[in-house]
Design a protein around this motif. Structure first.
Motif, PDB file in Angstrom:
ATOM      1  N   GLY A  70       0.817  -1.207   0.000  1.00  0.00           N
ATOM      2  CA  GLY A  70       0.000   0.000   0.000  1.00  0.00           C
ATOM      3  C   GLY A  70       0.852   1.258   0.000  1.00  0.00           C
ATOM      4  N   ALA A  71       0.233   2.368  -0.367  1.00  0.00           N
ATOM      5  CA  ALA A  71       0.962   3.629  -0.518  1.00  0.00           C
ATOM      6  C   ALA A  71       1.654   4.084   0.770  1.00  0.00           C
ATOM      7  CB  ALA A  71       0.030   4.707  -1.054  1.00  0.00           C
ATOM      8  N   PRO A  72       1.009   4.027   1.944  1.00  0.00           N
ATOM      9  CA  PRO A  72       1.721   4.466   3.158  1.00  0.00           C
ATOM     10  C   PRO A  72       2.957   3.617   3.462  1.00  0.00           C
ATOM     11  CG  PRO A  72      -0.636   4.360   3.568  1.00  0.00           C
ATOM     12  CD  PRO A  72      -0.402   3.734   2.232  1.00  0.00           C
ATOM     13  N   LEU A  73       2.863   2.309   3.255  1.00  0.00           N
ATOM     14  CA  LEU A  73       4.020   1.442   3.481  1.00  0.00           C
ATOM     15  C   LEU A  73       5.093   1.669   2.422  1.00  0.00           C
ATOM     16  CD1 LEU A  73       2.230  -1.893   4.404  1.00  0.00           C
ATOM     17  CD2 LEU A  73       3.384  -0.313   5.940  1.00  0.00           C
ATOM     18  N   ALA A  74       4.676   1.947   1.198  1.00  0.00           N
ATOM     19  CA  ALA A  74       5.632   2.202   0.121  1.00  0.00           C
ATOM     20  C   ALA A  74       6.421   3.477   0.391  1.00  0.00           C
ATOM     21  CB  ALA A  74       4.909   2.299  -1.214  1.00  0.00           C
ATOM     22  N   ARG A  75       5.753   4.534   0.869  1.00  0.00           N
ATOM     23  CA  ARG A  75       6.443   5.791   1.162  1.00  0.00           C
ATOM     24  C   ARG A  75       7.432   5.637   2.315  1.00  0.00           C
ATOM     25  NH1 ARG A  75       1.856   8.475   2.200  1.00  0.00           N
ATOM     26  NH2 ARG A  75       0.591   8.005   0.402  1.00  0.00           N
ATOM     27  N   ALA A  76       7.171   4.686   3.204  1.00  0.00           N
ATOM     28  CA  ALA A  76       8.081   4.449   4.332  1.00  0.00           C
ATOM     29  C   ALA A  76       9.335   3.692   3.913  1.00  0.00           C
ATOM     30  CB  ALA A  76       7.352   3.676   5.426  1.00  0.00           C
ATOM     31  N   ALA A  77       9.343   3.132   2.709  1.00  0.00           N
ATOM     32  CA  ALA A  77      10.479   2.330   2.241  1.00  0.00           C
ATOM     33  C   ALA A  77      11.588   3.163   1.618  1.00  0.00           C
ATOM     34  CB  ALA A  77       9.997   1.280   1.244  1.00  0.00           C
ATOM     35  N   TYR A  78      11.361   4.472   1.439  1.00  0.00           N
ATOM     36  CA  TYR A  78      12.395   5.331   0.860  1.00  0.00           C
ATOM     37  C   TYR A  78      12.305   6.735   1.440  1.00  0.00           C
ATOM     38  CZ  TYR A  78       8.634   6.990  -2.233  1.00  0.00           C
ATOM     39  OH  TYR A  78       7.465   7.500  -2.732  1.00  0.00           O
ATOM     40  N   VAL A  79      13.402   7.474   1.278  1.00  0.00           N
ATOM     41  CA  VAL A  79      13.441   8.892   1.648  1.00  0.00           C
ATOM     42  C   VAL A  79      13.640   9.661   0.358  1.00  0.00           C
ATOM     43  CG1 VAL A  79      14.654  10.681   2.939  1.00  0.00           C
ATOM     44  CG2 VAL A  79      14.439   8.375   3.892  1.00  0.00           C
ATOM     45  N   ASP A  80      12.755  10.617   0.101  1.00  0.00           N
ATOM     46  CA  ASP A  80      12.802  11.389  -1.139  1.00  0.00           C
ATOM     47  C   ASP A  80      13.719  12.593  -0.957  1.00  0.00           C
ATOM     48  OD1 ASP A  80      12.354  12.557  -3.555  1.00  0.00           O
ATOM     49  OD2 ASP A  80      10.185  12.771  -3.324  1.00  0.00           O
ATOM     50  N   HIS A  81      14.829  12.605  -1.702  1.00  0.00           N
ATOM     51  CA  HIS A  81      15.782  13.719  -1.676  1.00  0.00           C
ATOM     52  C   HIS A  81      15.692  14.545  -2.957  1.00  0.00           C
ATOM     53  CE1 HIS A  81      17.709  12.309   1.955  1.00  0.00           C
ATOM     54  NE2 HIS A  81      17.898  11.101   1.416  1.00  0.00           N
ATOM     55  N   SER A  82      14.600  14.437  -3.680  1.00  0.00           N
ATOM     56  CA  SER A  82      14.457  15.111  -4.972  1.00  0.00           C
ATOM     57  C   SER A  82      14.344  16.621  -4.788  1.00  0.00           C
ATOM     58  CB  SER A  82      13.204  14.620  -5.689  1.00  0.00           C
ATOM     59  OG  SER A  82      13.237  13.232  -5.839  1.00  0.00           O
ATOM     60  N   PRO A  83      14.996  17.378  -5.669  1.00  0.00           N
ATOM     61  CA  PRO A  83      14.782  18.826  -5.645  1.00  0.00           C
ATOM     62  C   PRO A  83      13.364  19.117  -6.126  1.00  0.00           C
ATOM     63  CG  PRO A  83      16.161  18.206  -7.501  1.00  0.00           C
ATOM     64  CD  PRO A  83      15.952  16.978  -6.690  1.00  0.00           C
ATOM     65  N   PRO A  84      12.813  20.259  -5.735  1.00  0.00           N
ATOM     66  CA  PRO A  84      11.449  20.557  -6.185  1.00  0.00           C
ATOM     67  C   PRO A  84      11.398  20.676  -7.707  1.00  0.00           C
ATOM     68  CG  PRO A  84      12.447  22.471  -5.137  1.00  0.00           C
ATOM     69  CD  PRO A  84      13.381  21.318  -4.932  1.00  0.00           C
ATOM     70  N   PRO A  85      10.272  20.274  -8.316  1.00  0.00           N
ATOM     71  CA  PRO A  85      10.168  20.359  -9.778  1.00  0.00           C
ATOM     72  C   PRO A  85      10.187  21.819 -10.233  1.00  0.00           C
ATOM     73  CG  PRO A  85       8.061  19.768  -8.822  1.00  0.00           C
ATOM     74  CD  PRO A  85       9.059  19.749  -7.707  1.00  0.00           C
ATOM     75  N   PRO A  86      10.641  22.057 -11.463  1.00  0.00           N
ATOM     76  CA  PRO A  86      10.668  23.436 -11.957  1.00  0.00           C
ATOM     77  C   PRO A  86       9.251  23.972 -12.095  1.00  0.00           C
ATOM     78  CG  PRO A  86      11.149  21.893 -13.727  1.00  0.00           C
ATOM     79  CD  PRO A  86      11.097  21.105 -12.463  1.00  0.00           C
ATOM     80  N   PRO A  87       9.075  25.296 -11.967  1.00  0.00           N
ATOM     81  CA  PRO A  87       7.734  25.866 -12.145  1.00  0.00           C
ATOM     82  C   PRO A  87       7.201  25.567 -13.541  1.00  0.00           C
ATOM     83  CG  PRO A  87       9.290  27.519 -11.356  1.00  0.00           C
ATOM     84  CD  PRO A  87      10.064  26.286 -11.647  1.00  0.00           C
ATOM     85  N   LYS A  88       5.887  25.392 -13.654  1.00  0.00           N
ATOM     86  CA  LYS A  88       5.292  25.011 -14.932  1.00  0.00           C
ATOM     87  C   LYS A  88       5.524  26.063 -16.012  1.00  0.00           C
ATOM     88  CE  LYS A  88       1.826  21.773 -13.515  1.00  0.00           C
ATOM     89  NZ  LYS A  88       0.485  21.292 -13.693  1.00  0.00           N
ATOM     90  N   ASP A  89       5.442  27.346 -15.645  1.00  0.00           N
ATOM     91  CA  ASP A  89       5.632  28.378 -16.665  1.00  0.00           C
ATOM     92  C   ASP A  89       7.068  28.385 -17.171  1.00  0.00           C
ATOM     93  OD1 ASP A  89       6.088  29.172 -14.025  1.00  0.00           O
ATOM     94  OD2 ASP A  89       6.041  31.296 -14.525  1.00  0.00           O
ATOM     95  N   GLU A  90       8.043  27.996 -16.326  1.00  0.00           N
ATOM     96  CA  GLU A  90       9.424  27.900 -16.787  1.00  0.00           C
ATOM     97  C   GLU A  90       9.596  26.687 -17.704  1.00  0.00           C
ATOM     98  OE1 GLU A  90      13.560  26.506 -14.800  1.00  0.00           O
ATOM     99  OE2 GLU A  90      12.520  28.119 -13.756  1.00  0.00           O
ATOM    100  N   PHE A  91       8.909  25.602 -17.379  1.00  0.00           N
ATOM    101  CA  PHE A  91       9.037  24.363 -18.133  1.00  0.00           C
ATOM    102  C   PHE A  91       8.293  24.440 -19.464  1.00  0.00           C
ATOM    103  CE2 PHE A  91       8.020  19.823 -18.895  1.00  0.00           C
ATOM    104  CZ  PHE A  91       9.319  19.351 -18.911  1.00  0.00           C
ATOM    105  N   PHE A  92       7.101  25.030 -19.474  1.00  0.00           N
ATOM    106  CA  PHE A  92       6.267  25.069 -20.672  1.00  0.00           C
ATOM    107  C   PHE A  92       6.259  26.427 -21.354  1.00  0.00           C
ATOM    108  CE2 PHE A  92       4.217  21.652 -18.175  1.00  0.00           C
ATOM    109  CZ  PHE A  92       4.378  20.634 -19.089  1.00  0.00           C
ATOM    110  N   GLY A  93       6.960  27.404 -20.831  1.00  0.00           N
ATOM    111  CA  GLY A  93       6.886  28.760 -21.354  1.00  0.00           C
ATOM    112  C   GLY A  93       7.375  28.912 -22.785  1.00  0.00           C
ATOM    113  N   ALA A  94       8.290  28.074 -23.221  1.00  0.00           N
ATOM    114  CA  ALA A  94       8.881  28.226 -24.549  1.00  0.00           C
ATOM    115  C   ALA A  94       7.984  27.708 -25.665  1.00  0.00           C
ATOM    116  CB  ALA A  94      10.219  27.492 -24.599  1.00  0.00           C
TER     117      ALA A  94
END
Length: 120
Positions: A70-94
């Motif tokens: 299940g999702a709660p047990l799955a989230r307990a199996a790792y630690v997320d060190h990901s940087p925050p995703p780029p803002p949508k307007d920066e990603f799709f602005g071009a």
């Protein structure tokens, strides 16, 4: 000892085991900064990097799982060190965003958008 494709599927990073295996084969998954194969072993403390959606996600293995849980047990199996995703307007602005309610693009508008995207 757990395979990387099974672990990424078990902790719900991919929807199916075959999708996880395909992503690993394509080189989108790295374990401890080395390119992984589907049968690469994962151990507690390993750092798993997944390239998806235009940016990189970084996870630290805390618990080994072979079966999907299940999702709660799955989230307990790792630690997320990901940087925050780029803002949508920066990603799709071009890509040339049309005003809301502007209607369907004309042929001329479509050509201009294709030129912006480099398709012509």
């Amino acid at each position: 000892m757990t395979r990387i494709d099974a672990w990424t599927w078990a902790v719900r990073l991919y929807k199916s085991r075959s999708v996880a295996s395909a992503a690993v084969k394509a080189g989108h998954v790295r374990v401890n900064d080395e390119r992984a194969k589907p049968a690469t072993s994962v151990h507690v403390g390993d750092v798993v990097r997944i390239r998806a959606e235009g940016y990189e996600k970084v996870f630290e293995v805390v618990q080994l799982l072979d079966k999907r849980v299940g999702a709660p047990l799955a989230r307990a199996a790792y630690v997320d060190h990901s940087p925050p995703p780029p803002p949508k307007d920066e990603f799709f602005g071009a890509f040339g965003v049309r005003d809301r309610g502007a209607g369907r693009p004309t042929k001329r508008d479509r050509r201009e958008m294709d030129d912006l995207r480099g398709r012509r």
